[in-house]
Structures are given as structure tokens and as C-alpha cells.
Design an enzyme around this catalytic site. Structure first.
Site, PDB file in Angstrom:
ATOM      1  N   LYS A   1      -7.634  -3.443   2.424  1.00 11.68           N
ATOM      2  CA  LYS A   1      -6.404  -2.792   2.884  1.00 11.68           C
ATOM      3  C   LYS A   1      -6.044  -3.324   4.268  1.00 11.68           C
ATOM      4  O   LYS A   1      -6.905  -3.573   5.101  1.00 11.68           O
ATOM      5  CB  LYS A   1      -6.571  -1.271   2.919  1.00 11.68           C
ATOM      6  CG  LYS A   1      -7.723  -0.764   3.766  1.00 11.68           C
ATOM      7  CD  LYS A   1      -7.866   0.751   3.631  1.00 11.68           C
ATOM      8  CE  LYS A   1      -9.095   1.260   4.385  1.00 11.68           C
ATOM      9  NZ  LYS A   1      -9.285   2.707   4.226  1.00 11.68           N
TER      10      LYS A   1
ATOM     11  N   ARG B   1     -17.031   1.050  -3.185  1.00 11.12           N
ATOM     12  CA  ARG B   1     -16.353   0.344  -2.090  1.00 11.12           C
ATOM     13  C   ARG B   1     -16.762  -1.123  -2.108  1.00 11.12           C
ATOM     14  O   ARG B   1     -17.942  -1.440  -2.079  1.00 11.12           O
ATOM     15  CB  ARG B   1     -16.694   0.988  -0.743  1.00 11.12           C
ATOM     16  CG  ARG B   1     -15.708   0.603   0.356  1.00 11.12           C
ATOM     17  CD  ARG B   1     -15.856   1.493   1.578  1.00 11.12           C
ATOM     18  NE  ARG B   1     -15.503   2.876   1.321  1.00 11.12           N
ATOM     19  CZ  ARG B   1     -14.251   3.339   1.284  1.00 11.12           C
ATOM     20  NH1 ARG B   1     -13.239   2.508   1.480  1.00 11.12           N
ATOM     21  NH2 ARG B   1     -14.017   4.612   1.052  1.00 11.12           N
TER      22      ARG B   1
ATOM     23  N   PHE C   1      -2.094   0.249 -10.786  1.00 13.99           N
ATOM     24  CA  PHE C   1      -2.598  -0.987 -10.176  1.00 13.99           C
ATOM     25  C   PHE C   1      -3.958  -1.422 -10.723  1.00 13.99           C
ATOM     26  O   PHE C   1      -4.502  -2.435 -10.298  1.00 13.99           O
ATOM     27  CB  PHE C   1      -2.667  -0.893  -8.656  1.00 13.99           C
ATOM     28  CG  PHE C   1      -3.299   0.352  -8.108  1.00 13.99           C
ATOM     29  CD1 PHE C   1      -4.643   0.630  -8.298  1.00 13.99           C
ATOM     30  CD2 PHE C   1      -2.544   1.247  -7.376  1.00 13.99           C
ATOM     31  CE1 PHE C   1      -5.224   1.760  -7.783  1.00 13.99           C
ATOM     32  CE2 PHE C   1      -3.111   2.397  -6.839  1.00 13.99           C
ATOM     33  CZ  PHE C   1      -4.452   2.644  -7.044  1.00 13.99           C
TER      34      PHE C   1
ATOM     35  N   LYS D   1       0.860  -1.188   0.000  1.00 11.73           N
ATOM     36  CA  LYS D   1       0.000   0.000   0.000  1.00 11.73           C
ATOM     37  C   LYS D   1       0.892   1.232   0.000  1.00 11.73           C
ATOM     38  O   LYS D   1       1.593   1.497   0.974  1.00 11.73           O
ATOM     39  CB  LYS D   1      -0.925   0.010   1.218  1.00 11.73           C
ATOM     40  CG  LYS D   1      -1.951   1.136   1.176  1.00 11.73           C
ATOM     41  CD  LYS D   1      -2.838   1.113   2.397  1.00 11.73           C
ATOM     42  CE  LYS D   1      -3.992   2.106   2.233  1.00 11.73           C
ATOM     43  NZ  LYS D   1      -3.536   3.488   1.940  1.00 11.73           N
TER      44      LYS D   1
END
Length: 280
Positions: free
Chosen positions: A196, A190, A120, A48
Site C-alpha cells: 500500500k 500479511r 480485487f 486504494k
């Protein structure tokens, strides 16, 4: 400090002369938080990056809020016409420098030479995420731009291996990990196809004062003012039950709190009350 820098960046974008108050916001995939029990071998994992999210629409870089990012022409010269989703990044623990670079209306070309765009995702592309990740690697190789990178995607065997990877990244001042479901189609909004994972650390501090509550906490404790053993003071305002706010920990008591990282001034990020430490 990191949160404040992000807020300043957003406020700067909104205040730019001639910029519409309600710009076109790109539809992107947003992550949910990782939790135990996930079959991690169903996901591709990447570091991340603590950077600035940006969408390449084939002509220009656009912020997550829909505003143009003023990169030098040479920075994007070899970018493809195909839309991309990624992160502008310099290096670990360099967000403040990156933010100062990206928010300039007149780009500082010397500073931009330290930045790269780490891709990504391929917006609206067909296939599974594994196939799109392979396509990203091929595309980046074909474009031959020193400022266009494919973020490394890899698999881990199990939760223990994931934890070891997280520890390795965090020990080197990385922010955490991202997990993207390997067989997922392209999605926006979402979703649990993207997770994450950041570290949660524990520490203790002494209660030195109460901050009065507001709104629904009127007449109760809103936050604790606490002090660490190193003399760092900060407000601890989340993680409390209503009963805790009605009867807060005594002044002078020690409380345990969780947090993710420290600012450069030593204050914990995302601090959350856990418990009162029993007296020794």
C-alpha cells in the site's frame, strides 16, 4: 475522526444481538507498506479505496472481523456463488456515510443504492494475480450486477510514473494506491506481494504543552500538545527517540511532523514527529 468511525463500526459489529463473540474470521491477504527500490513494473496497480473490506462467501457478505454485513437481498442478488474479496465503497471521501450505511442491522435501502462492491481478489483461485484479475473482469461482466464492480488494475513504467499516479489520485481526494505482484499466486496473511502506498505530507506546529508519559515512559514526555498556524490543536505522540522524551522540545518551539491526510475537522491523520525546526 476517520479512525474513530472505524472503531465505532467494529464495536457495533461485536455488540449485535445474537452475534457470536468470536466469529469465523476470513483468511485474507494483508498489505505491507511500499518502500523505495521496488520494481514497480512487476506489479499491477489500483486505487486504494477508503471503504470497508468485505468477503463474499458465495451466500453473504462478511466483514474482515468475520461478522455478517446486512446488505439488502437485491444488492447481492446477482453475485456469483464463487467467493470474492473486495471493498464496499461509495466514492472518495465518503467513508463516514458508508460506515453509517453498512453498520445498520436493518439496511437503509435508499442508502445502499449508492454502494457498490469492488472486487480485487478471488480467494483460493489458481493462477497468477494477472490471470485472476482478468477472471474478475470477465466474472463481473457476466454477472451484470450494477452493484458488482472489478477494481481497475493497471501497470506503471517506473517509480516516477507511480508518484505521478499517486499525486493524481490524492489531488482528487483519493486515499492512495495498492500494488499487487503480477505473478503472485493467491496468498493470505500479511505479505510483500501486496503493498500500500499513501502520501506523506509535512507541516509545522508550535509546542504548547507536554502530556505526561505512562508505562515505560513514566516520568518522561508521553506526547506533545501542539497547535498549527490555523489554530488546530492535537497531540503528537509518535516518532520520538527516548532522548527526545527525556528532553522534549521547548514550549513555544516549532516542530515538523509528517501526516497522511486531514480529518474533516482539520486534524492530521497518523501524525508523526520529524524534527525540531531551528529558530530563524
Amino acid at each position: 475522526m476517520m479512525i474513530w468511525m472505524r472503531i465505532c463500526f467494529l464495536l457495533w459489529l461485536i455488540s449485535q444481538p445474537g452475534m457470536p463473540a468470536y466469529a469465523q474470521v476470513p483468511e485474507i491477504l494483508l498489505a505491507q507498506v511500499y518502500h523505495e527500490g521496488i520494481a514497480v513494473n512487476d506489479y499491477l496497480v489500483s486505487e486504494k479505496l477508503d471503504g470497508i473490506r468485505a468477503v463474499w462467501d458465495g451466500k453473504q457478505l462478511i466483514s474482515r472481523q468475520g461478522h455478517p454485513i446486512h446488505a439488502p437481498a437485491w444488492f447481492v442478488q446477482k453475485f456469483p456463488q464463487q467467493p470474492l474479496d473486495g471493498e464496499l465503497w461509495i466514492a472518495r471521501a465518503q467513508f463516514e456515510r458508508l460506515s453509517a450505511t453498512v453498520r445498520r442491522a436493518q439496511p437503509d435501502e435508499a442508502e445502499w443504492r449508492h454502494v457498490a462492491y469492488y472486487v480485487f481478489e478471488l480467494p483460493m483461485a489458481p493462477g497468477t494475480f494477472t490471470q485472476r484479475a482478468q477472471h474478475i473482469e470477465q466474472l463481473v461482466k457476466r454477472q451484470q450486477s450494477p452493484y458488482l464492480k472489478a477494481i481497475k488494475q493497471f501497470r506503471v513504467a517506473d517509480a516516477a510514473a507511480l508518484k505521478r499516479t499517486l499525486d493524481w489520485v490524492v489531488a482528487r481526494k483519493g486515499e492512495g494506491l495498492m500494488l499487487h505482484q503480477a505473478d503472485a499466486p493467491y496468498l493470505t496473511g500479511r505479505s510483500h506481494v501486496l503493498l500500500k502506498l499513501k502520501p506523506q505530507l509535512d507541516a509545522e506546529a508550535k509546542v504548547i504543552a507536554y502530556v505526561p508519559g505512562k508505562g515505560k515512559y513514566q516520568g518522561k514526555m508521553g506526547a506533545l500538545l501542539v497547535e498549527t498556524a490555523q489554530g488546530i490543536r492535537f497531540k503528537l505522540g509518535t516518532g520520538f527517540k527516548d532522548s527526545d522524551r527525556a528532553n522534549p522540545p521547548p514550549i513555544g518551539s516549532q516542530v515538523t511532523y509528517s501526516y497522511r491526510d486531514l480529518t474533516k475537522n482539520g486534524k492530521p491523520k497518523f501524525a508523526r514527529f520529524v524534527r525540531v525546526r531551528p529558530p530563524e
